[in-house]
Design a protein around this motif. Structure first.
Motif, PDB file in Angstrom:
ATOM      1  N   GLY A  95       0.820  -1.361   0.089  1.00  0.00           N
ATOM      2  CA  GLY A  95      -0.084   0.085   0.131  1.00  0.00           C
ATOM      3  C   GLY A  95       0.821   1.372  -0.245  1.00  0.00           C
ATOM      4  N   LYS A  96       1.614   1.287   0.908  1.00  0.00           N
ATOM      5  CA  LYS A  96       2.619   2.563   0.973  1.00  0.00           C
ATOM      6  C   LYS A  96       3.254   2.738  -0.242  1.00  0.00           C
ATOM      7  CE  LYS A  96       3.646   3.058   5.894  1.00  0.00           C
ATOM      8  NZ  LYS A  96       4.438   2.824   7.057  1.00  0.00           N
ATOM      9  N   ILE A  97       4.038   2.079  -0.526  1.00  0.00           N
ATOM     10  CA  ILE A  97       4.888   2.031  -1.817  1.00  0.00           C
ATOM     11  C   ILE A  97       3.875   2.550  -2.994  1.00  0.00           C
ATOM     12  CG2 ILE A  97       6.518   1.175  -3.301  1.00  0.00           C
ATOM     13  CD1 ILE A  97       7.471   0.975  -0.507  1.00  0.00           C
TER      14      ILE A  97
ATOM     15  N   GLU B  97       2.080   6.474  -6.987  1.00  0.00           N
ATOM     16  CA  GLU B  97       1.011   7.002  -7.708  1.00  0.00           C
ATOM     17  C   GLU B  97       0.844   8.444  -7.559  1.00  0.00           C
ATOM     18  OE1 GLU B  97      -1.601   3.307  -7.467  1.00  0.00           O
ATOM     19  OE2 GLU B  97      -2.528   4.668  -6.454  1.00  0.00           O
ATOM     20  N   GLN B  98       0.968   8.847  -6.131  1.00  0.00           N
ATOM     21  CA  GLN B  98       0.629  10.370  -5.635  1.00  0.00           C
ATOM     22  C   GLN B  98       1.848  11.201  -5.700  1.00  0.00           C
ATOM     23  OE1 GLN B  98      -1.719  10.291  -2.152  1.00  0.00           O
ATOM     24  NE2 GLN B  98      -3.507   8.885  -3.018  1.00  0.00           N
ATOM     25  N   ASP B  99       3.125  10.528  -5.889  1.00  0.00           N
ATOM     26  CA  ASP B  99       4.148  11.499  -5.706  1.00  0.00           C
ATOM     27  C   ASP B  99       5.184  10.843  -6.572  1.00  0.00           C
ATOM     28  OD1 ASP B  99       6.035  13.242  -4.626  1.00  0.00           O
ATOM     29  OD2 ASP B  99       6.849  12.128  -3.177  1.00  0.00           O
TER      30      ASP B  99
ATOM     31  N   LEU C 192      12.393   8.052   6.123  1.00  0.00           N
ATOM     32  CA  LEU C 192      12.173   7.156   4.685  1.00  0.00           C
ATOM     33  C   LEU C 192      11.637   5.864   5.396  1.00  0.00           C
ATOM     34  CD1 LEU C 192      15.574   8.039   3.075  1.00  0.00           C
ATOM     35  CD2 LEU C 192      13.376   8.300   2.090  1.00  0.00           C
ATOM     36  N   LEU C 193      12.312   5.277   6.383  1.00  0.00           N
ATOM     37  CA  LEU C 193      11.797   4.005   6.965  1.00  0.00           C
ATOM     38  C   LEU C 193      10.213   4.258   7.321  1.00  0.00           C
ATOM     39  CD1 LEU C 193      13.238   1.261   7.607  1.00  0.00           C
ATOM     40  CD2 LEU C 193      13.461   1.743   9.798  1.00  0.00           C
ATOM     41  N   GLY C 194       9.773   5.108   8.133  1.00  0.00           N
ATOM     42  CA  GLY C 194       8.574   5.531   8.374  1.00  0.00           C
ATOM     43  C   GLY C 194       7.612   5.493   7.283  1.00  0.00           C
ATOM     44  N   PHE C 195       8.040   6.098   6.193  1.00  0.00           N
ATOM     45  CA  PHE C 195       7.241   6.583   4.932  1.00  0.00           C
ATOM     46  C   PHE C 195       7.205   5.361   4.203  1.00  0.00           C
ATOM     47  CE2 PHE C 195       8.006  11.209   5.091  1.00  0.00           C
ATOM     48  CZ  PHE C 195       6.636  11.380   5.772  1.00  0.00           C
TER      49      PHE C 195
END
Lengths: 318, 383
Positions: free
Chosen positions: A199-201, A206-208, B378-381
């Motif tokens: 999800g995060k990746i 997609e958004q950035d 970066l790890l958090g994101f």
């Protein structure tokens, strides 16, 4: 000294106890199927049996041997009513046996127990079954018979459908749903939320797509972290300077204002360096002998291998 | 009998490196030898490049992977694999950070806390490289792992890449350490390009003396504040500040000595060797590696430039007596203490009485904190 050690040891023991209890408390009933005719998983004997899935919500492996499973509604309700959450004595519980390596659940992993009433078939077969056409209470108890988690599976649960926990709402309550296997997947042995993408990746991709938002957000966070630290130390150094001038004023018998007016009478770096060098020269310019004589005794231990007597040839007999 | 002997010899031949060698192995062996040569003859970060270079030799000796000998670094249960666990599970870098904390004197930073902002500004190298990596087609998590090279901090790069892009970790680690060794070559032209002669001659006031109490408070407050902002940085920041507390508290001298000497040396040996050994030809000799080296180079340039430019902008708002020499801006990339030494040397070139070393150490150690915070972000994101 002994008292201090004792206190530290007790504190550590308590901490370990709390940590252990917390890890077991993270075990959850995750999904239950009461009527398993032919559509869900089979056990290691090829049988379709009701099953109960447990989920280790910890981010560390969890050993579940010696915990208890139960479907004894009265015992569970009694434990819920009990202040300490303890199950009553002599109630029907299934103890997860010791000594089976498979009872160690990995972090965020699940394990499935078959509620077939045949514990002689192995560790993951309980001594109770789940009944059709009635509410089924299922619970897990810790080794000291304290209730860890329980759930009431409604009587209306259709055959071959599972009752699965899907989320925790804003009040901290578990949200459960009926899964019939068509649109809502039944997932014995797996997480109930199926993630087919990261999800995060995906969201960042997609958004950035150019990374501007990430750069802006991350730089703001890095700056904020160091700015907070900077401000904290500006304040601390001011407080420190105030204490220092207060102490200086006190020791010199002057007021803080007078000390401030005198200003900093620091020597320049060059002067400090010159003084340091002079001191070094003074203290270390000459090598000084330790004036200790060390005489080691030279040992020549006797050995027949180095003996002249044995090494020399005897005079040949005439 | 004859058949038995020839059969066995044939089998043995198939196990040897000669029978299993491929062109990639020789290329990697040559790169390993080049690293060792750089370290020994050119004195480029020998403590890191010798273990990495020799690790490359170890990791690229060809062998029959199908024989089940359990000797390769990626074969579970092999000795090298056990040693590699510190890299793959990411517990070597925090131990190195413990040592760095125990070695580092934060006095310059405590005396002049505003220098911390230079350490923050230089982290733009990471996020600039992140944007370039995305443009080159890397996925966000891979781009984040590559971009951390701009933090100029080997352990941080290894830690983050082991979490975000384990398949790229070898190339990222080698790239990070290579550019750290090349800091004296990369940074001075950028610093000269971005500063005027007048700016290079700015003399900064000597830093005030820092009390013992301030030195003790710094790691405690520093850890709590930074970790509250970025909890994902706890492994690195926690160990960094813990090591510093061991050093400064004055009652754990033995522990601080062990952390800064023996422990750091042991972990550096194991880390360097296993990172080197993980760069097996099949994993390393790819176009991605070329991109990673290019991005690492970009990241270092952007980081150094952003540090210098930030000081120039900062000077616009500072009173004349408190101006900062922009030559210390490059030290915002961590690379302790190499980049601070470069600031000092360049300052001395233009004014032989202008010693910038202690001033540059401020942003330099702030860079260590900043890169660990950036890694946490970066790890958090992305994790």
């Amino acid at each position: 000294m002994k008292t201090k050690l004792l206190i530290i040891a007790l504190a550590l023991a308590c901490a370990c106890g709390v940590a252990s209890a917390q890890s077991r408390k993270a075990l959850r009933i995750n999904e239950v199927m009461v009527v398993n005719d032919s559509t869900s998983i089979v056990d290691d004997y090829g049988q379709y049996s009701p099953w109960i899935e447990l989920y280790n919500t910890n981010f560390a492996p969890l050993q579940i041997s010696s915990i208890y499973l139960s479907s004894d509604a009265e015992a569970i309700q009694a434990a819920m009513a009990d202040k300490k959450g303890k199950a009553p004595l002599n109630c029907s519980l299934y103890p997860v046996p010791l000594g089976d390596e498979r009872t160690k659940i990995g972090k965020r992993q699940t394990v499935v127990f078959f509620a077939d009433g045949k514990p002689n078939r192995g560790t993951f077969h309980t001594n109770f079954t789940l009944e059709t056409g009635q509410d089924n209470w299922v619970a897990i108890f810790d080794a000291d018979s304290t209730l860890i988690d329980c759930i009431c599976v409604p009587a209306s649960l259709p055959a071959n459908a599972s009752y699965a926990q899907i989320a925790i709402d804003e009040n901290g309550d578990e949200v459960w749903e009926v899964r019939d296997g068509d649109e809502r997947y039944i997932t014995p042995g797996g997480e109930n939320t199926i993630r087919d993408t990261n999800g995060k990746i995906q969201k960042f991709a997609e958004q950035d797509p150019h990374g501007f938002s990430m750069a802006a957000m991350a730089m703001c966070i890095v700056f904020s972290a160091l700015l907070i630290l900077c401000l904290a130390f500006m304040a601390i150094s001011k407080i420190g300077a105030a204490f220092a001038s207060h102490n200086k004023a006190k020791s010199h018998g002057k007021t803080i204002k007078e000390i401030a007016d005198e200003g900093d009478a620091h020597d320049s770096g060059e002067v400090i360096a010159a003084i340091s060098m002079a001191l070094y020269q003074h203290l270390n310019a000459h090598d000084t002998e330790s004036t200790i004589l060390t005489i080691n005794k030279v040992k020549r231990a006797y050995s027949p291998w180095s003996s002249k007597i044995y090494g020399m040839r005897h005079t040949p007999g005439k | 009998m004859n058949e038995f002997l020839t059969g066995n010899l044939q089998e043995f031949w198939e196990l040897t490196g000669f029978a299993n060698a491929q062109l990639g192995n020789f290329v990697m062996l040559a790169i390993g030898l080049f690293f060792i040569w750089l370290a020994i003859k050119k004195n480029f970060e020998p403590m890191l490049l010798v273990p990495i270079g020799f690790g490359m030799l170890i990791g690229n000796i060809p062998f029959n992977t199908g024989a089940g000998l359990e000797i390769g670094i990626y074969e579970e249960g092999s000795v090298l694999n056990i040693l590699y666990n510190g890299v793959s599970a990411g517990w070597y870098p925090p131990l190195i950070f413990l040592g760095i904390g125990a070695m580092t004197d934060f006095s310059a930073l405590i005396a002049n806390p505003k220098l911390m902002l230079i350490g923050a500004a230089a982290q733009f190298g990471i996020f600039g490289a992140y944007m370039v990596a995305l443009a080159l087609g890397f996925a966000p998590d891979q781009a984040g792992a590559i971009a951390i090279i701009g933090g100029a901090d080997g352990p941080t790069a290894i830690f983050l890449s082991s979490k975000l892009a384990p398949n790229l970790m070898g190339a990222i680690a080698v790239s990070a350490y290579s550019y750290m060794a090349l800091v004296p070559v990369i940074q001075p032209p950028i610093m000269k390009l971005l500063t005027t002669k007048k700016e290079r001659l700015i003399k900064m006031k000597p830093a005030r003396a820092v009390s013992q109490n301030e030195k003790i408070i710094f790691p405690i407050v520093g850890m709590i504040l930074t970790c509250f902002v970025v909890p994902s940085g706890i492994p690195l920041l926690g160990m960094l500040f813990f090591g510093n507390l061991l050093r400064e508290c004055g009652v754990t001298t033995r522990l601080a000595k062990t952390a800064s000497n023996a422990l750091t040396d042991i972990v550096t040996i194991l880390l360097g060797m296993t990172v080197g050994a993980s760069t097996q030809a099949s994993h390393f000799l790819t176009t991605q590696t070329i991109f990673i080296f290019f991005l690492g180079f970009m990241a270092f340039i952007i980081a150094s430039a952003s540090g210098v430019i930030f000081v120039k902008i900062f000077n616009l708002v500072l009173p004349k007596s408190k101006k900062i020499n922009p030559l210390i801006g490059n030290a915002g990339v961590s690379a302790v203490p190499m980049s601070a030494r470069i600031s000092n040397n360049l300052g001395l070139q233009y004014d032989p009485s202008n010693y910038l070393l202690m001033h540059a150490m401020g942003p330099n150690v702030a860079g260590v904190i900043g890169s660990a915070v950036a890694a946490g972000v970066l790890l958090g994101f992305l994790a």
